[in-house]
Design a protein around this motif. Structure first.
Motif, PDB file in Angstrom:
ATOM      1  N   ILE A  11       0.870  -1.178   0.000  1.00 53.21           N
ATOM      2  CA  ILE A  11       0.000   0.000   0.000  1.00 53.21           C
ATOM      3  C   ILE A  11       0.909   1.230   0.000  1.00 53.21           C
ATOM      4  CG2 ILE A  11      -1.758   1.266   1.277  1.00 53.21           C
ATOM      5  CD1 ILE A  11      -2.732  -1.350   2.455  1.00 53.21           C
ATOM      6  N   GLY A  12       0.675   2.133  -0.962  1.00 53.87           N
ATOM      7  CA  GLY A  12       1.606   3.258  -1.143  1.00 53.87           C
ATOM      8  C   GLY A  12       2.802   2.832  -1.981  1.00 53.87           C
ATOM      9  N   PHE A  16       8.022   6.673  -2.718  1.00 52.31           N
ATOM     10  CA  PHE A  16       9.485   6.541  -2.609  1.00 52.31           C
ATOM     11  C   PHE A  16       9.872   5.227  -1.917  1.00 52.31           C
ATOM     12  CE2 PHE A  16      13.042   8.348   0.292  1.00 52.31           C
ATOM     13  CZ  PHE A  16      14.058   7.863  -0.522  1.00 52.31           C
ATOM     14  N   VAL A  17       9.425   5.039  -0.698  1.00 50.60           N
ATOM     15  CA  VAL A  17       9.771   3.834   0.069  1.00 50.60           C
ATOM     16  C   VAL A  17       9.071   2.615  -0.522  1.00 50.60           C
ATOM     17  CG1 VAL A  17       9.551   2.707   2.319  1.00 50.60           C
ATOM     18  CG2 VAL A  17      10.156   5.138   2.196  1.00 50.60           C
ATOM     19  N   GLY A  18       7.782   2.786  -0.835  1.00 54.72           N
ATOM     20  CA  GLY A  18       6.998   1.664  -1.358  1.00 54.72           C
ATOM     21  C   GLY A  18       7.615   1.083  -2.613  1.00 54.72           C
ATOM     22  N   ARG A  19       8.109   1.972  -3.485  1.00 48.72           N
ATOM     23  CA  ARG A  19       8.705   1.491  -4.740  1.00 48.72           C
ATOM     24  C   ARG A  19       9.965   0.646  -4.467  1.00 48.72           C
ATOM     25  NH1 ARG A  19       7.876  -0.729  -9.386  1.00 48.72           N
ATOM     26  NH2 ARG A  19       9.830  -0.800 -10.520  1.00 48.72           N
ATOM     27  N   HIS A  20      10.780   1.081  -3.521  1.00 49.54           N
ATOM     28  CA  HIS A  20      11.978   0.291  -3.205  1.00 49.54           C
ATOM     29  C   HIS A  20      11.586  -1.075  -2.637  1.00 49.54           C
ATOM     30  CE1 HIS A  20      15.507   2.908  -3.879  1.00 49.54           C
ATOM     31  NE2 HIS A  20      14.588   3.855  -3.853  1.00 49.54           N
ATOM     32  N   ILE A  70       2.118  -4.710   3.194  1.00 48.37           N
ATOM     33  CA  ILE A  70       3.150  -3.765   3.648  1.00 48.37           C
ATOM     34  C   ILE A  70       2.570  -2.375   3.417  1.00 48.37           C
ATOM     35  CG2 ILE A  70       5.515  -2.940   3.370  1.00 48.37           C
ATOM     36  CD1 ILE A  70       6.357  -5.714   2.567  1.00 48.37           C
ATOM     37  N   HIS A  71       2.281  -1.667   4.512  1.00 46.38           N
ATOM     38  CA  HIS A  71       1.515  -0.414   4.435  1.00 46.38           C
ATOM     39  C   HIS A  71       2.451   0.787   4.624  1.00 46.38           C
ATOM     40  CE1 HIS A  71      -1.076   2.844   5.227  1.00 46.38           C
ATOM     41  NE2 HIS A  71      -1.511   2.526   6.432  1.00 46.38           N
ATOM     42  N   THR A  72       2.762   1.449   3.489  1.00 45.89           N
ATOM     43  CA  THR A  72       3.697   2.583   3.535  1.00 45.89           C
ATOM     44  C   THR A  72       3.002   3.914   3.265  1.00 45.89           C
ATOM     45  OG1 THR A  72       4.241   2.633   1.164  1.00 45.89           O
ATOM     46  CG2 THR A  72       5.445   1.034   2.495  1.00 45.89           C
ATOM     47  N   ALA A  73       1.689   3.901   3.011  1.00 47.28           N
ATOM     48  CA  ALA A  73       1.023   5.128   2.553  1.00 47.28           C
ATOM     49  C   ALA A  73       0.880   6.159   3.659  1.00 47.28           C
ATOM     50  CB  ALA A  73      -0.350   4.792   1.983  1.00 47.28           C
ATOM     51  N   SER A  74       1.083   7.406   3.301  1.00 45.32           N
ATOM     52  CA  SER A  74       0.839   8.541   4.205  1.00 45.32           C
ATOM     53  C   SER A  74       0.881   9.802   3.358  1.00 45.32           C
ATOM     54  CB  SER A  74       1.946   8.619   5.264  1.00 45.32           C
ATOM     55  OG  SER A  74       1.903   9.868   5.947  1.00 45.32           O
ATOM     56  N   PRO A  75       0.135  10.853   3.753  1.00 45.19           N
ATOM     57  CA  PRO A  75       0.370  12.146   3.093  1.00 45.19           C
ATOM     58  C   PRO A  75       1.769  12.620   3.477  1.00 45.19           C
ATOM     59  CG  PRO A  75      -1.654  12.155   4.423  1.00 45.19           C
ATOM     60  CD  PRO A  75      -0.899  10.929   4.784  1.00 45.19           C
TER      61      PRO A  75
END
Ligand code: NAD
Length: 242
Positions: A11-12, A16-20, A70-75
């Motif tokens: 998620i997300g 930046f982090v999610g893509r890695h 894996i939940h990386t989403a945030s504004p």
């Protein structure tokens, strides 16, 4: 008997982090899908959606047969209206947990932030035993702390195991916040200010190490007997990720 292969939903995953994390999962041959409000890459199955809409998320979890979120989403930090942080980071976490439990997901790794224990003062040699500050530094860090609390409280409930990782400022390939902010300060001629006595320390986390940390956390998240103290983990570059 062969073990069922994990299906990851990042998620997300367009961020930046999610893509890695997606790239690290692909590199080891894992099945991975992305859930995000925007699509920036086209090499994995992409599902457009907002985590504050639980039904969208549940639909995707069921469709993909996700076993690990894996939940990386945030504004991003710096929003004008702080209510967006509570909507996405607190209500969004509630929706992620609830959808995960309803869909029978067994693992949930949350990207929290080292900022959850920051109150604006010096923090030296801090570890995971540090409490959340009585007065949060700002709405972003407060919402990350509240989201993390929900994620950790969900551990062991409804068949779900959870962990939260707390990176400090993240740098590396694809960063759209930190280096941009530093460069903007340079362009505005704001580099002649000195904060403190010039011995101030700041912790940074390399995005590649952080991505590995997410994979390690997901891999280790298989026993309900994980001690509560190991559920939230500060991530710094001293991490040995191999
Ligand atoms: P990013 O903005 O690059 O990525 C976040 C992704 O989440 C974006 O693709 C965005 O579209 C998506 N997103 C936002 N709201 C959403 C919603 N409601 N539903 C679905 N997707 C949504 O941010 P990043 O730098 O990759 O940060 C990843 C995580 O790391 C965040 O949780 C952030 O709080 C945390 N973190 C970041 C830093 C840093 O320095 N960048 C430091 C500490 C913690």
């Amino acid at each position: 008997m062969s073990q069922q292969k994990e299906v990851y939903l990042v998620i997300g995953g367009s961020g930046f982090v999610g893509r890695h994390i997606v790239e690290h999962l692909l590199a080891r041959g894992d099945i991975v899908c992305v859930f995000d409000i925007v699509q920036r890459h086209h090499d994995v199955d992409f599902y457009s959606g907002d985590i504050t809409d639980e039904s969208q998320l549940l639909d995707v979890l069921n469709k993909t047969g996700t076993t690990c979120i894996i939940h990386t989403a945030s504004p991003p930090h710096g929003a004008k209206d702080p209510s967006i942080y509570y909507k996405v980071n607190v209500d969004g976490c509630k929706a992620v947990i609830s959808a995960a439990q309803a869909a029978g997901v067994t693992k949930l790794v949350y990207t929290s932030s080292a900022g959850v224990v920051f109150d604006g003062g010096d923090v030296i040699n801090l570890d995971e035993r540090a409490p959340f500050p009585e007065k949060p530094f700002d709405a972003y860090n407060d919402s990350k702390a509240q989201g993390e609390k929900l994620i950790l409280e969900a551990n062991g409930k409804g068949g779900l195991l959870t962990v939260a990782l707390r990176p400090a400022g993240i740098f590396g390939e694809g960063d759209r916040q930190m280096m941009v902010g530093l460069y903007q300060a340079y362009q505005r001629g704001q580099t002649h200010f000195q904060v403190g006595d010039n011995n101030n320390l700041f912790d940074y986390t390399y995005v590649g190490n952080l991505a590995k940390a997410h994979l390690i956390a997901a891999d280790k998240l298989s026993s309900p007997s994980l001690p509560a103290s190991s559920q939230e983990t500060l991530i710094t570059d001293s991490l040995k990720a191999e």
